[in-house]
Design a protein around this motif. Structure first.
Motif, PDB file in Angstrom:
ATOM      1  N   THR B 179       0.830  -1.213   0.000  1.00 47.04           N
ATOM      2  CA  THR B 179       0.000   0.000   0.000  1.00 47.04           C
ATOM      3  C   THR B 179       0.856   1.250   0.000  1.00 47.04           C
ATOM      4  O   THR B 179       0.330   2.344  -0.041  1.00 47.04           O
ATOM      5  CB  THR B 179      -0.902   0.068   1.246  1.00 47.04           C
ATOM      6  OG1 THR B 179      -0.069   0.228   2.389  1.00 47.04           O
ATOM      7  CG2 THR B 179      -1.739  -1.171   1.407  1.00 47.04           C
ATOM      8  N   GLY B 180       2.174   1.085   0.087  1.00 49.47           N
ATOM      9  CA  GLY B 180       3.048   2.251   0.115  1.00 49.47           C
ATOM     10  C   GLY B 180       3.330   2.731   1.526  1.00 49.47           C
ATOM     11  O   GLY B 180       3.727   3.875   1.723  1.00 49.47           O
ATOM     12  N   ALA B 181       3.124   1.856   2.513  1.00 49.19           N
ATOM     13  CA  ALA B 181       3.337   2.248   3.901  1.00 49.19           C
ATOM     14  C   ALA B 181       4.825   2.396   4.205  1.00 49.19           C
ATOM     15  O   ALA B 181       5.660   1.728   3.610  1.00 49.19           O
ATOM     16  CB  ALA B 181       2.745   1.197   4.836  1.00 49.19           C
ATOM     17  N   GLN B 185       4.826   2.610   9.824  1.00 48.78           N
ATOM     18  CA  GLN B 185       3.458   2.154   9.570  1.00 48.78           C
ATOM     19  C   GLN B 185       3.417   0.641   9.415  1.00 48.78           C
ATOM     20  O   GLN B 185       2.501  -0.011   9.883  1.00 48.78           O
ATOM     21  CB  GLN B 185       2.919   2.835   8.314  1.00 48.78           C
ATOM     22  CG  GLN B 185       2.608   4.307   8.544  1.00 48.78           C
ATOM     23  CD  GLN B 185       2.250   5.015   7.257  1.00 48.78           C
ATOM     24  OE1 GLN B 185       2.761   4.676   6.200  1.00 48.78           O
ATOM     25  NE2 GLN B 185       1.398   6.010   7.363  1.00 48.78           N
TER      26      GLN B 185
ATOM     27  N   ARG C  79       1.367   3.625  -3.810  1.00 57.20           N
ATOM     28  CA  ARG C  79       0.033   4.064  -3.415  1.00 57.20           C
ATOM     29  C   ARG C  79      -0.951   3.919  -4.551  1.00 57.20           C
ATOM     30  O   ARG C  79      -2.134   3.702  -4.342  1.00 57.20           O
ATOM     31  CB  ARG C  79       0.063   5.547  -3.021  1.00 57.20           C
ATOM     32  CG  ARG C  79       1.049   5.865  -1.944  1.00 57.20           C
ATOM     33  CD  ARG C  79       0.830   7.241  -1.405  1.00 57.20           C
ATOM     34  NE  ARG C  79       0.905   8.288  -2.417  1.00 57.20           N
ATOM     35  CZ  ARG C  79       1.274   9.539  -2.149  1.00 57.20           C
ATOM     36  NH1 ARG C  79       1.586   9.870  -0.902  1.00 57.20           N
ATOM     37  NH2 ARG C  79       1.313  10.439  -3.082  1.00 57.20           N
ATOM     38  N   GLY C 103      -5.217   0.819   3.455  1.00 53.45           N
ATOM     39  CA  GLY C 103      -4.967   1.225   2.077  1.00 53.45           C
ATOM     40  C   GLY C 103      -4.530   2.678   1.955  1.00 53.45           C
ATOM     41  O   GLY C 103      -3.998   3.087   0.930  1.00 53.45           O
ATOM     42  N   LEU C 105      -2.341   4.113   4.029  1.00 53.53           N
ATOM     43  CA  LEU C 105      -1.109   4.331   4.790  1.00 53.53           C
ATOM     44  C   LEU C 105      -0.089   5.159   4.029  1.00 53.53           C
ATOM     45  O   LEU C 105       0.629   5.969   4.608  1.00 53.53           O
ATOM     46  CB  LEU C 105      -0.481   2.983   5.185  1.00 53.53           C
ATOM     47  CG  LEU C 105      -1.233   2.236   6.275  1.00 53.53           C
ATOM     48  CD1 LEU C 105      -0.561   0.914   6.574  1.00 53.53           C
ATOM     49  CD2 LEU C 105      -1.307   3.078   7.537  1.00 53.53           C
ATOM     50  N   GLY C 106      -0.021   4.960   2.711  1.00 52.66           N
ATOM     51  CA  GLY C 106       0.956   5.711   1.935  1.00 52.66           C
ATOM     52  C   GLY C 106       0.628   7.189   1.835  1.00 52.66           C
ATOM     53  O   GLY C 106       1.471   7.995   1.458  1.00 52.66           O
ATOM     54  N   ARG C 158      -9.559  -2.936   0.429  1.00 55.43           N
ATOM     55  CA  ARG C 158      -8.292  -2.325   0.840  1.00 55.43           C
ATOM     56  C   ARG C 158      -7.532  -1.819  -0.384  1.00 55.43           C
ATOM     57  O   ARG C 158      -7.011  -0.703  -0.392  1.00 55.43           O
ATOM     58  CB  ARG C 158      -7.435  -3.336   1.597  1.00 55.43           C
ATOM     59  CG  ARG C 158      -6.022  -2.813   1.874  1.00 55.43           C
ATOM     60  CD  ARG C 158      -5.235  -3.737   2.759  1.00 55.43           C
ATOM     61  NE  ARG C 158      -4.980  -5.022   2.106  1.00 55.43           N
ATOM     62  CZ  ARG C 158      -4.447  -6.068   2.731  1.00 55.43           C
ATOM     63  NH1 ARG C 158      -4.128  -5.988   4.008  1.00 55.43           N
ATOM     64  NH2 ARG C 158      -4.242  -7.198   2.092  1.00 55.43           N
ATOM     65  N   GLN C 162      -6.893   2.547  -1.850  1.00 52.02           N
ATOM     66  CA  GLN C 162      -5.690   3.268  -2.265  1.00 52.02           C
ATOM     67  C   GLN C 162      -5.974   4.225  -3.418  1.00 52.02           C
ATOM     68  O   GLN C 162      -5.110   4.998  -3.786  1.00 52.02           O
ATOM     69  CB  GLN C 162      -4.611   2.267  -2.718  1.00 52.02           C
ATOM     70  CG  GLN C 162      -3.983   1.515  -1.581  1.00 52.02           C
ATOM     71  CD  GLN C 162      -3.023   0.443  -2.069  1.00 52.02           C
ATOM     72  OE1 GLN C 162      -3.196  -0.726  -1.800  1.00 52.02           O
ATOM     73  NE2 GLN C 162      -2.001   0.828  -2.810  1.00 52.02           N
TER      74      GLN C 162
END
Lengths: 271, 267, 273
Positions: B179-181, B185, C79, C103, C105-106, C158, C162
């Motif tokens: 998700t790009g965390a 995170q 993302r 989803g 978080l980025g 989820r 994004q």
């Protein structure tokens, strides 16, 4: 949790307001408890000693090196004693722990009301009391020496081995027991054919694991007079012979690391 | 593929297949046992002398004396319990970053090595030996005990935490990564939910261990009930010693019951 | 659009898993990637968002060269790439809502995600998505309390949370029963159409793939051996992808029981691999 249905902007909160307040309250209580404990604990602490510690550490450190290698010659015999304390103690402990475990396990105990609580009490008492305290006690009763160490290690091992073993017994596959019982086997035959094969690997693993811990603990039993290398440690500390102390620490470290390696290898081979 | 049906059966040996090796090991074990047992010097006279004392100790358990030394006992347990609480809290707090750093799947190699070294150092030394060193540096009293217990707690907890993190379900971590965390995170969303229940379990278990240890390190001057116990034993006051031991056992059992209860509610 | 050029992946001291994959997918196209186990399907889609680092080659999405991005830029690129997993890969001890919100978080700073205070728009989007996948009553359930099909719906929500340009879907139906598998595939296809999403779907069930995707890419030994519309997947093509097998028997079985025989698609699938 508030998830309003129908019109309006949906709201989502990770926790409800009440749960959040309870959480904050819990943390607050925890911090308060910590502060209280800290104050009670340190009320007699002499802070100048604490501030002085780095200097003390440097001082002791400088006295500790180099270790007195020649002292090693006088450590082999105590080391042999230490290993004997650990090994014979483990043996004594496991021999007693096996029947205790069978009495304590819910599925093998002959009497749930009388013997099981008694066995559990034995296990709990043995576990609660550190081997060093057992040694302290036994030295005053049977006198200083290796024997007190062996018995102390043995007493402490009963609880450890007993607890893990009875949990292993309770986790066995009941179907196998039923099947053996269905053949008309006696109680002892059921133990021999259905239970022992299932717990044997776990038992061997537990015993070796405990032996490893016991080597560790046996190294310091001498501090209270129960034989082994700890006696030399105590003597050296009393006269502040730091180079000898370093030598003993190094030897203990090597022994402990070695015993951990052996135990890990053996357990790996068994399981 | 022989046609004949075998008529002899022998149980397959359990661990060691080779026969000579098996017998050699049995023989070696037997020789060791004989040598080891014979090298234990037992002073039978002293043993005989001690028997009445042993009997008195048993009697002490039947009629423990809480009153004779009750002030010492009170202070001792106060020190032990406060030491346990503070050392466990500080130990857990410090063990978390070390444990995160010592998990190979989320930490870069240099951090991993440093954290593993800390863990190895904290675990290699016996509590008692650590206590001796800390007493020498920080002076007698519970503060040295607090440091000892915190230090050993870090080694214990960080190792188990790191192992837990290395054992997590990687798919969940991968999904969060996708998700790009960021790293924090990832820890918060993928690692923490997976390891939290066990971390709490281990932490509760450690309270238990720390209390038991706090009863021992007093013997070398690091505060706690151990000092009181030591004095009572040395003076052969078995009724007081029995009282102290009974309180220790009771508190340990209480801890175990309580932590078992909390763990069941969490899982 | 997605462009993959000369993509290769070789794990340390092993045979290459991907050998020079070149593929171009226009926006809004749903592509099914089929092939035997070990053909490199899973590595291929993981190379696109660099969960697996490709050894050589380029991947670009909307003219952004993903393979050249720094860690930080890569996270920004991720993302916009939603991913759906085989075993759902939900964080089981978090609630459904937390999983969907993960989803975002980025997009959000750490403190917001840590305190679970997501922007209102994210929360509204999450509720809308849960409604879309039919799970609006489950927001505060823990993810491990759900059934397989429900979990995959959360996984889809989820990925969509994004707000992606593209979906990477790794064996979405492998852990599901045939009926649920079909529903999930239909849902993914519908959502891609609604949002005009490009999607790459790894799938081992050929019949399911033929039914729900617009284009099929066949992978074997890390190379593309088929690329064309589902209708073009004839016996020769299947043999190229999977090796010799009695494909007519499979087709006949499929024709015998078109809709009701779904339960048997698992068996048929077993015959393919």
């Amino acid at each position: 949790m508030p998830v309003p249905a129908g019109a309006g902007r949906p709201v989502w909160q990770h926790r409800s307001t009440r749960a959040r307040l309870a959480g904050w309250f819990g943390w607050l209580m925890f911090v308060a408890l910590f502060v209280l404990c800290w104050q009670v604990m340190t009320k007699d602490t002499i802070w100048s000693f604490v501030l002085d510690a780095p200097q003390q550490a440097a001082d002791i450190g400088s006295r500790m090196v180099p270790p007195r290698w020649s002292y090693l010659d006088r450590l082999w015999w105590p080391l042999w004693d230490t290993l004997n304390i650990a090994t014979l103690g483990t043996l004594l402990g496991t021999v007693i722990a096996v029947p205790v475990a069978f009495l304590a396990a819910g599925n093998t105990t002959p009497s749930r009301l009388a013997l099981r609580p008694l066995a559990l009490l034995v296990i709990a008492s043995s576990r609660s009391i550190n081997s060093l305290i057992w040694a302290l006690l036994l030295v005053t009763i049977i006198g200083p020496g290796v024997l007190a160490g062996i018995v102390a290690i043995g007493f402490r091992s009963i609880g450890f081995v007993g607890k893990l073993l009875y949990e292993a017994i309770e986790e066995i596959d009941a179907g196998a027991v039923e099947a053996i019982e269905a053949t008309g086997a006696s109680r002892w035959q059921v133990i021999d054919y259905a239970i022992v094969p299932q717990i044997l690997p776990a038992f061997a693993g537990i015993a070796v694991f405990r032996w490893d811990i016991n080597v560790r603990e046996a190294t310091v039993l001498g501090l209270v007079g129960a034989g082994g290398i700890g006696l030399q440690l105590q003597a050296s500390l009393n006269v502040l012979a730091w180079p000898q102390v370093t030598m003993i620490f190094l030897l203990i470290l090597a022994t402990v690391v070695l015993s951990e390696l052996i135990s890990a290898k053996v357990r790996h081979a068994i399981i | 593929m022989s046609g004949a049906i075998a008529r002899h059966w022998r149980r397959k040996p359990l661990l060691i297949a080779s026969r000579p090796l098996r017998w050699a090991l049995y023989g070696g074990a037997l020789v060791y046992l004989a040598v080891a047992v014979s090298s234990v010097h037992v002073n039978w006279l002293r043993l005989y002398d001690g028997l009445p004392r042993g009997w008195r100790f048993v009697q002490g358990f039947l009629a423990p004396n809480f009153l004779a030394r009750w002030e010492d006992i009170l202070i001792g347990f106060q020190e032990s319990l406060t030491m346990t609480v503070t050392a466990t809290a500080v130990g857990i707090l410090l063990a978390i970053p070390v444990g995160l750093g010592a998990a190979r799947n989320i930490s870069p190699l240099p951090v991993y090595l440093v954290c593993r070294f800390i863990i190895a150092a904290a675990r290699a030394l016996q509590e008692i030996i650590v206590a001796i060193l800390f007493v020498a540096m920080f002076g007698f009293g519970p503060f040295a005990g607090f440091l000892t217990l915190s230090f050993t707690t870090i080694g214990f907890l960080a190792k188990l935490l790191a192992e837990d993190i290395e054992d997590i379900d990687e798919a969940q971590a991968e999904a969060i990564r996708a998700t790009g965390a960021g790293w924090w995170q990832l820890v918060n969303y993928a690692i923490q939910p997976q390891v939290m229940p066990r971390l709490i379990g281990i932490g509760l278990y450690r309270i238990d261990i720390n209390f038991r240890e706090s009863a021992v390190i007093g013997i070398v001057g690091a505060g706690g009930i151990g000092a009181t116990l030591n004095t009572a034993m040395e003076r052969y006051e078995y009724d007081s010693a029995a009282a102290i031991l009974m309180v220790i056992i009771a508190i340990v059992m209480l801890c175990e019951y309580g932590s078992g209860h909390i763990r069941r509610r969490l899982l | 659009m997605l462009r993959i050029e000369g993509l290769s992946k070789r794990y340390r001291a092993g045979v290459p898993v991907l050998r020079g994959i070149t593929l171009e997918v226009p926006a809004g196209q749903v592509v099914g990637v089929i092939g035997p186990s070990g053909a490199g399907k899973s590595t291929l889609i993981r190379c696109i968002n660099r969960l697996v680092e490709p050894t050589t080659g380029r991947v670009s999405l909307k003219d952004i060269d993903i393979t050249a991005l720094s860690r930080r830029r890569l996270r920004q690129a991720r993302r916009r790439i939603g991913m759906i997993f085989q075993e759902f890969a939900l964080v089981e001890r978090l609630s459904v809502m937390e999983n969907v919100l993960s989803g975002r978080l980025g997009y959000v700073p750490f403190w917001r995600s840590f305190t679970r205070r997501f922007p209102q728009a994210d929360i509204e989007a999450a509720f809308a998505l849960l409604d879309r996948v039919g799970l609006s009553d489950f927001a505060d359930q823990r993810a491990d309390a759900l059934s397989g099909g429900q979990r995959q719906r959360v996984g889809i929500a989820r990925a969509l949370e994004q707000n992606p340009d593209m979906l990477l879907v790794d064996e979405p139906t492998a852990s599901l029963d045939p009926r649920t598998a079909r529903q999930i595939m239909r849902l993914i296809r519908e959502i891609c159409e609604e949002r005009g999403l490009l999607a790459l779907i790894n799938i081992h069930d050929v019949l399911l793939a033929q039914q729900f995707v617009q284009r099929i890419v066949g992978l074997r030994g890390g190379e593309i051996v088929f690329d064309g519309p589902p209708a073009g997947l004839n016996e020769a093509a299947l043999t190229r992808i999977y090796g010799e097998e009695d494909w007519t028997a499979m087709r006949r079985a499929a024709d015998d029981a078109p809709e009701t025989g779904e339960e048997r698609s698992e068996e048929r699938m077993a015959g393919l691999i």
